[in-house]
Design an enzyme around this catalytic site. Structure first.
Site, PDB file in Angstrom:
ATOM      1  N   GLN A  65      -2.795  -4.473  -3.173  1.00  0.00           N
ATOM      2  CA  GLN A  65      -2.648  -5.935  -2.777  1.00  0.00           C
ATOM      3  C   GLN A  65      -3.639  -6.540  -1.262  1.00  0.00           C
ATOM      4  OE1 GLN A  65       1.804  -6.262  -3.141  1.00  0.00           O
ATOM      5  NE2 GLN A  65       1.892  -6.130  -0.425  1.00  0.00           N
ATOM      6  N   GLU A 101      -1.391 -14.956   1.845  1.00  0.00           N
ATOM      7  CA  GLU A 101      -1.916 -14.346   3.480  1.00  0.00           C
ATOM      8  C   GLU A 101      -3.160 -15.079   3.783  1.00  0.00           C
ATOM      9  OE1 GLU A 101      -1.065 -10.426   3.920  1.00  0.00           O
ATOM     10  OE2 GLU A 101       1.395 -10.391   3.485  1.00  0.00           O
ATOM     11  N   ASP A 121      -4.165  -1.880   1.257  1.00  0.00           N
ATOM     12  CA  ASP A 121      -3.138  -1.314   1.637  1.00  0.00           C
ATOM     13  C   ASP A 121      -2.772  -2.159  -0.374  1.00  0.00           C
ATOM     14  OD1 ASP A 121      -0.110  -1.669   0.839  1.00  0.00           O
ATOM     15  OD2 ASP A 121       0.265  -3.815   1.588  1.00  0.00           O
ATOM     16  N   GLU A 175      -3.101   1.709   3.689  1.00  0.00           N
ATOM     17  CA  GLU A 175      -1.357   1.802   4.241  1.00  0.00           C
ATOM     18  C   GLU A 175      -1.381   1.694   2.442  1.00  0.00           C
ATOM     19  OE1 GLU A 175       1.493  -1.947   4.806  1.00  0.00           O
ATOM     20  OE2 GLU A 175      -0.235  -2.101   5.227  1.00  0.00           O
ATOM     21  N   ASP A 228       4.327   2.106   4.785  1.00  0.00           N
ATOM     22  CA  ASP A 228       5.293   1.585   4.895  1.00  0.00           C
ATOM     23  C   ASP A 228       6.251   1.071   4.070  1.00  0.00           C
ATOM     24  OD1 ASP A 228       6.316  -2.038   4.925  1.00  0.00           O
ATOM     25  OD2 ASP A 228       4.265  -2.410   3.527  1.00  0.00           O
ATOM     26  N   LYS A 278       6.758  -3.768  10.881  1.00  0.00           N
ATOM     27  CA  LYS A 278       7.182  -4.996  10.503  1.00  0.00           C
ATOM     28  C   LYS A 278       8.685  -5.610  11.163  1.00  0.00           C
ATOM     29  CE  LYS A 278       5.095  -5.200   6.130  1.00  0.00           C
ATOM     30  NZ  LYS A 278       4.836  -5.174   5.018  1.00  0.00           N
ATOM     31  N   ARG A 331       4.945 -10.355   7.511  1.00  0.00           N
ATOM     32  CA  ARG A 331       5.642 -10.454   6.084  1.00  0.00           C
ATOM     33  C   ARG A 331       4.395 -11.447   5.510  1.00  0.00           C
ATOM     34  NH1 ARG A 331       9.466  -6.837   5.075  1.00  0.00           N
ATOM     35  NH2 ARG A 331       8.473  -7.057   3.455  1.00  0.00           N
ATOM     36  N   SER A 332       4.456 -11.474   3.742  1.00  0.00           N
ATOM     37  CA  SER A 332       4.004 -12.347   2.827  1.00  0.00           C
ATOM     38  C   SER A 332       4.573 -13.653   3.317  1.00  0.00           C
ATOM     39  CB  SER A 332       3.805 -11.792   1.622  1.00  0.00           C
ATOM     40  OG  SER A 332       4.712 -11.549   1.066  1.00  0.00           O
TER      41      SER A 332
END
Length: 430
Positions: free
Chosen positions: A167, A209, A245, A286, A313, A338, A367-368
């Site tokens: 990701q 992002e 990630d 991550e 996460d 988060k 966050r996205s």
């Protein structure tokens, strides 16, 4: 002299606004008796962990089911009457009152988005009422550590419509002397990367992002990032390293990990990650394994835990119960923070505190689906977390956090300390 009555909550209002993906989210405003006001907007994720607090959406046709008018109504008709008259200075009492009103384990009655919007707005109102910046109000006199940014410059997985399974591929400018210089270094590599992608005929469109979303394999992504770091004039592993990630829950099915055309057991997945760590200057991974693959995570920690930061996460979802399970089982060595995974500021601070007391690092994260709200920038300094993940060097909802950190660094002046310059955050591997 500030009268304590001036810091009592007088009015709470809420509205439906849009996030960076054009989806509705919740904004709350908390007005105090003395006239001070705090405003906050909650973010929303695309790759969400199964154990996250419940985000309340309306369903139905309006906004394709993603409306939050119900959450707004909960704030104005249920939360506001319960909180008006409480002191905004007592964040724990404010948050506890909302949790009691909700009454569920995962905030499914009022919605984590309702509770968090009011929680964050209350803190900002209190800070404004005292005439303090938010980082100073939350962190006290020791709030002077600027975080190392983990800059997501290549997007894949659930954040981009491309062939990349992992990701996020991030730049980690830990070798800078200050946050301002770290931001400059990352920005220069970002623009160099764009030129490299253009020269190779690859897409320079950006993902959720703000990072580029080219059609690459995971190894190719690592190679082109190292090339960009070098072409920008920096030393990979010494000045700027890489972080991943993997978001492996997204491609975990029936006990196997399916990516890059292969299918792997947990042990084989650990082997794949170990190869990448040996091949590239990677300092942080991550969600290297799926959110409930505890045995796989234990193996990953045994194999790589002494070499790189292993961030949970989806594994931990900013939840102290899941984090404690990880601590007890010697699983991972870092937690991603988060605020909307757990849904209140108090619980967020408790997770960061537990991590620190247990020798785990904390990475404050966006966050996205983000907004112009910059609370997490202040939170990273307030808690001395030493690391922040807030996207790439484009899209104003990402850059807003970087710009707020620049302001904080300027305001702190000679007291400001960059985490990378004092050996905090991910370490380089020259």
């Amino acid at each position: 002299m500030i009268d304590s009555l001036d810091l009592v909550i007088d009015t709470i209002v809420a509205r439906e606004v849009l996030d960076s993906r054009g989806n509705p989210t919740v904004e709350a405003e908390v007005l105090l008796e003395g006239g001070a006001m705090g405003r906050a907007i909650v973010p929303s994720g695309a790759s969400t962990g199964a154990h996250e607090a419940h985000e309340l959406r309306d369903g139905g046709k309006r906004y394709m089911g993603k409306g939050v008018s119900q959450a707004v109504t909960h704030i104005e008709e249920r939360i506001a009457p319960a909180l008006c008259g409480l002191s905004a200075l007592d964040q724990a009492a404010v948050d506890a009152a909302m949790l009691e009103l909700d009454g569920s384990d995962n905030k499914s009655n009022l919605g984590a988005n309702s509770i968090l919007a009011v929680s964050m707005a209350t803190a900002r109102a209190a800070a404004n009422g005292l005439g303090l910046p938010l980082y100073r109000y939350l962190g006290g006199p020791l709030a002077n550590l600027l975080p190392v940014p983990l800059m997501n410059v290549i997007n894949g997985g659930a954040h981009a419509a491309n062939s990349l399974d992992f990701q996020e591929f991030m730049l980690v400018p830990h070798g800078a002397p200050s946050f301002r210089e770290a931001l400059r270094m990352g920005t220069e590599v970002f623009h160099t990367l764009k030129d490299l992608l253009n020269a190779k005929g690859m897409s320079t469109s950006v993902g959720d992002e703000g990072g580029f979303a080219p059609n690459l394999g995971n190894v190719e992504a690592g190679e082109i990032l190292v090339e960009a770091i070098q072409k920008a004039g920096y030393k990979p592993g010494e000045q700027i390293s890489l972080a991943l990630d993997v978001a492996s829950t997204e491609f975990f099915e029936n006990g196997r990990y399916a990516f890059d055309g292969g299918s792997y057991t947990s042990a084989e997945m650990v082997g794949q990650l170990e190869q990448l760590v040996n091949q590239f200057p990677i300092v942080s991974i991550e969600d290297g394994l799926a959110e409930d693959d505890w045995e796989g995570w234990k193996l990953l920690t045994e194999r790589l835990g002494s070499k790189v930061q292993l961030v949970g996460d989806d594994l931990f979802v900013t939840n102290t119960k899941r984090l404690q399970q990880g601590i007890d089982n010697n699983t991972a060595n870092s937690i991603l923070i988060k605020v909307n995974q757990i849904g209140s500021l108090t619980e967020t601070l408790q997770a960061i505190d537990l991590a620190g007391r247990s020798g785990y690092t904390s990475v404050i994260s966006h966050r996205s689906g983000e907004t112009e709200d910059t609370t997490i920038a202040d939170l990273s300094v307030a808690t001395r977390a030493g690391q922040i993940k807030t996207g790439s060097l484009s899209r104003s909802e990402r850059v807003a956090k970087y710009n707020q950190l620049l302001r904080i660094e300027d305001e702190l002046g000679s007291q400001a300390v960059y985490a990378g310059a004092v050996g905090q955050g991910p370490r380089g591997k020259a």
